[in-house]
Design a protein around this motif. Structure first.
Motif, mmCIF file in Angstrom:
data_model
loop_
_atom_site.group_PDB
_atom_site.id
_atom_site.type_symbol
_atom_site.label_atom_id
_atom_site.label_comp_id
_atom_site.label_asym_id
_atom_site.label_seq_id
_atom_site.Cartn_x
_atom_site.Cartn_y
_atom_site.Cartn_z
ATOM 1 N N GLU A 187 -12.051 -5.523 8.169
ATOM 2 C CA GLU A 187 -10.668 -6.015 7.595
ATOM 3 C C GLU A 187 -10.078 -6.752 8.960
ATOM 4 O O GLU A 187 -9.364 -7.860 8.977
ATOM 5 C CB GLU A 187 -9.780 -4.929 7.185
ATOM 6 C CG GLU A 187 -9.887 -4.638 5.700
ATOM 7 C CD GLU A 187 -8.841 -3.528 5.449
ATOM 8 O OE1 GLU A 187 -8.862 -2.423 5.886
ATOM 9 O OE2 GLU A 187 -8.593 -3.626 4.284
ATOM 10 N N LEU A 244 -2.942 -0.609 5.971
ATOM 11 C CA LEU A 244 -4.424 -0.439 5.320
ATOM 12 C C LEU A 244 -4.977 0.847 5.430
ATOM 13 O O LEU A 244 -4.597 1.849 6.115
ATOM 14 C CB LEU A 244 -5.050 -1.680 5.930
ATOM 15 C CG LEU A 244 -4.320 -2.979 5.533
ATOM 16 C CD1 LEU A 244 -5.241 -3.937 6.598
ATOM 17 C CD2 LEU A 244 -4.387 -3.323 4.182
ATOM 18 N N VAL A 296 -3.609 -2.309 10.769
ATOM 19 C CA VAL A 296 -5.239 -2.414 10.203
ATOM 20 C C VAL A 296 -5.922 -1.066 11.233
ATOM 21 O O VAL A 296 -5.444 -1.033 12.381
ATOM 22 C CB VAL A 296 -5.692 -3.394 10.737
ATOM 23 C CG1 VAL A 296 -7.200 -3.632 10.094
ATOM 24 C CG2 VAL A 296 -4.871 -4.882 10.207
ATOM 25 N N THR A 300 -8.672 0.217 1.332
ATOM 26 C CA THR A 300 -8.333 -1.159 1.059
ATOM 27 C C THR A 300 -9.507 -1.765 1.481
ATOM 28 O O THR A 300 -10.479 -1.515 2.369
ATOM 29 C CB THR A 300 -7.243 -1.330 1.931
ATOM 30 O OG1 THR A 300 -7.504 -1.011 3.298
ATOM 31 C CG2 THR A 300 -5.986 -0.902 1.530
ATOM 32 N N LEU A 307 0.660 -6.136 8.784
ATOM 33 C CA LEU A 307 -0.378 -5.592 8.360
ATOM 34 C C LEU A 307 -0.673 -4.537 9.676
ATOM 35 O O LEU A 307 -1.109 -4.913 10.627
ATOM 36 C CB LEU A 307 -1.484 -6.413 8.331
ATOM 37 C CG LEU A 307 -1.507 -7.624 7.162
ATOM 38 C CD1 LEU A 307 -1.551 -8.791 7.865
ATOM 39 C CD2 LEU A 307 -2.363 -7.261 6.053
ATOM 40 N N THR A 365 -10.018 -8.161 -0.964
ATOM 41 C CA THR A 365 -8.535 -7.989 -1.567
ATOM 42 C C THR A 365 -7.384 -8.093 -0.776
ATOM 43 O O THR A 365 -6.463 -8.594 -1.106
ATOM 44 C CB THR A 365 -8.971 -6.767 -2.544
ATOM 45 O OG1 THR A 365 -9.184 -5.762 -1.848
ATOM 46 C CG2 THR A 365 -9.508 -6.967 -3.786
ATOM 47 N N THR A 366 -7.638 -7.570 0.486
ATOM 48 C CA THR A 366 -6.521 -7.390 1.337
ATOM 49 C C THR A 366 -6.381 -8.933 1.605
ATOM 50 O O THR A 366 -5.027 -9.332 2.041
ATOM 51 C CB THR A 366 -7.066 -6.542 2.518
ATOM 52 O OG1 THR A 366 -7.189 -5.438 2.236
ATOM 53 C CG2 THR A 366 -5.719 -6.795 3.643
ATOM 54 N N THR A 396 0.944 -1.145 -0.043
ATOM 55 C CA THR A 396 0.037 -0.101 -0.224
ATOM 56 C C THR A 396 0.811 1.176 -0.062
ATOM 57 O O THR A 396 1.115 1.654 0.930
ATOM 58 C CB THR A 396 -0.913 -0.086 1.215
ATOM 59 O OG1 THR A 396 -0.046 -0.120 2.373
ATOM 60 C CG2 THR A 396 -1.977 -1.176 1.155
ATOM 61 N N PHE A 435 1.873 -3.930 4.626
ATOM 62 C CA PHE A 435 0.669 -3.439 4.513
ATOM 63 C C PHE A 435 0.273 -2.171 5.655
ATOM 64 O O PHE A 435 0.179 -2.587 6.682
ATOM 65 C CB PHE A 435 -0.591 -4.431 4.582
ATOM 66 C CG PHE A 435 -0.493 -5.549 3.446
ATOM 67 C CD1 PHE A 435 0.465 -6.311 3.451
ATOM 68 C CD2 PHE A 435 -1.632 -5.486 2.613
ATOM 69 C CE1 PHE A 435 0.315 -7.375 2.564
ATOM 70 C CE2 PHE A 435 -1.546 -6.619 1.856
ATOM 71 C CZ PHE A 435 -0.648 -7.459 1.558
ATOM 72 N N HIS A 468 -3.029 -4.664 -4.866
ATOM 73 C CA HIS A 468 -2.060 -5.667 -4.290
ATOM 74 C C HIS A 468 -2.530 -7.031 -4.497
ATOM 75 O O HIS A 468 -1.701 -8.103 -4.488
ATOM 76 C CB HIS A 468 -1.886 -5.413 -2.675
ATOM 77 C CG HIS A 468 -2.825 -4.959 -2.032
ATOM 78 N ND1 HIS A 468 -2.701 -3.883 -1.214
ATOM 79 C CD2 HIS A 468 -4.236 -5.336 -2.012
ATOM 80 C CE1 HIS A 468 -3.988 -3.603 -0.408
ATOM 81 N NE2 HIS A 468 -4.850 -4.489 -0.887
ATOM 82 N N GLU A 469 -3.788 -7.353 -4.747
ATOM 83 C CA GLU A 469 -4.219 -8.620 -4.863
ATOM 84 C C GLU A 469 -3.876 -9.325 -6.272
ATOM 85 O O GLU A 469 -3.811 -10.354 -6.503
ATOM 86 C CB GLU A 469 -6.068 -8.534 -4.829
ATOM 87 C CG GLU A 469 -6.617 -7.857 -5.985
ATOM 88 C CD GLU A 469 -6.649 -6.282 -5.707
ATOM 89 O OE1 GLU A 469 -6.108 -5.855 -4.793
ATOM 90 O OE2 GLU A 469 -7.419 -5.493 -6.388
ATOM 91 N N THR A 518 -11.585 -5.662 2.487
ATOM 92 C CA THR A 518 -11.199 -7.008 3.285
ATOM 93 C C THR A 518 -10.993 -8.048 2.188
ATOM 94 O O THR A 518 -9.895 -8.703 2.276
ATOM 95 C CB THR A 518 -12.614 -7.372 4.148
ATOM 96 O OG1 THR A 518 -12.853 -6.118 4.941
ATOM 97 C CG2 THR A 518 -12.394 -8.615 4.758
#
Ligand code: SAM
Length: 194
Positions: free
Chosen positions: A149, A101, A139, A113, A137, A117-118, A30, A99, A83-84, A115
């Motif tokens: 997420e 987010l 969050v 961002t 990550l 795709t994360t 990200t 990450f 990023h997916e 959920t």
């Protein structure tokens, strides 16, 4: 002596410093304003590589400018892609993925961002991590999608096989402002093949 507990981002960086050295290969999932990308470029040094992703062209422009100003452009590849889709672009094993987010600071809070795709991207990073490598990550549960997420990532990380991964979290237990939470996953070194 006065001290505070420091942020999720602080602890993410502290862990990544343990996992990544000069010449390391890392993913910034990200990119945003490029602060983390630049920090990673410094960490891996001139022989390292940083692959950075964002879906917003403005994030690429800001990151490109930041890297140029700091003389770090040659250490990074910037992708205007989710990023997916990481595995379309990154094929080498990686030492770490980071990450951070949420939405792009300083922009409209419309693109954040998500959920689903994360989770796909976190899974893709685990597949690319070398043994001993690390995924972090940060969050932000203070907004609705961030809360979603967090609960999905918590469940995902808790279900990872303990023979292959160590998963941990760092969070405040008593703050009303819903500060960011760190989730970190380390791929274990293969026990039979040190
Ligand atoms: N690491 C950044 C920095 O140092 O400035 C901050 C990142 S910001 C909190 C989150 C970023 O994730 C936003 O710029 C947003 O556009 C981006 N983003 C949202 N969905 C994404 C996706 N599917 N793939 C990659 N980036 C995404």
């Amino acid at each position: 002596m006065n001290f505070d507990f420091k942020s999720a981002r602080h602890w993410a960086q502290a862990l990544i410093r343990e996992a990544v050295g000069e010449g390391g290969v890392v993913v910034d999932a990200t990119m945003g304003n490029g602060y983390d990308t630049a920090w990673l470029c410094e960490l891996v040094g001139p022989s390292g590589r940083v692959y950075a992703f964002d879906i917003q062209p403005a994030a690429l422009e800001r990151t490109r400018a930041r890297l140029a100003a700091q003389g770090l452009s040659s250490r990074a590849e910037l992708f205007c892609a989710g990023h997916e889709r990481l595995r379309e672009f990154v094929h080498a094993p990686i030492d770490a993925a980071l990450f951070n987010l949420g939405w792009l600071p300083g922009a409209e809070k419309v693109v954040t961002t998500r959920t689903e795709t994360t989770l796909l991207a976190a899974e893709a990073c685990l597949a690319l991590l070398r043994p001993g490598g690390l995924l972090t990550l940060c969050v932000y549960p203070g907004h609705a999608e961030g809360a979603r997420e967090l609960s999905a990532l918590d469940a995902w990380a808790a279900a990872l096989p303990s023979q292959e991964f160590d998963a941990m979290t760092q969070r405040f237990l008593n703050q009303t402002a819903a500060p960011p939470v760190l989730i970190a996953v380390k791929k274990q070194l293969r026990r039979n093949n040190p």
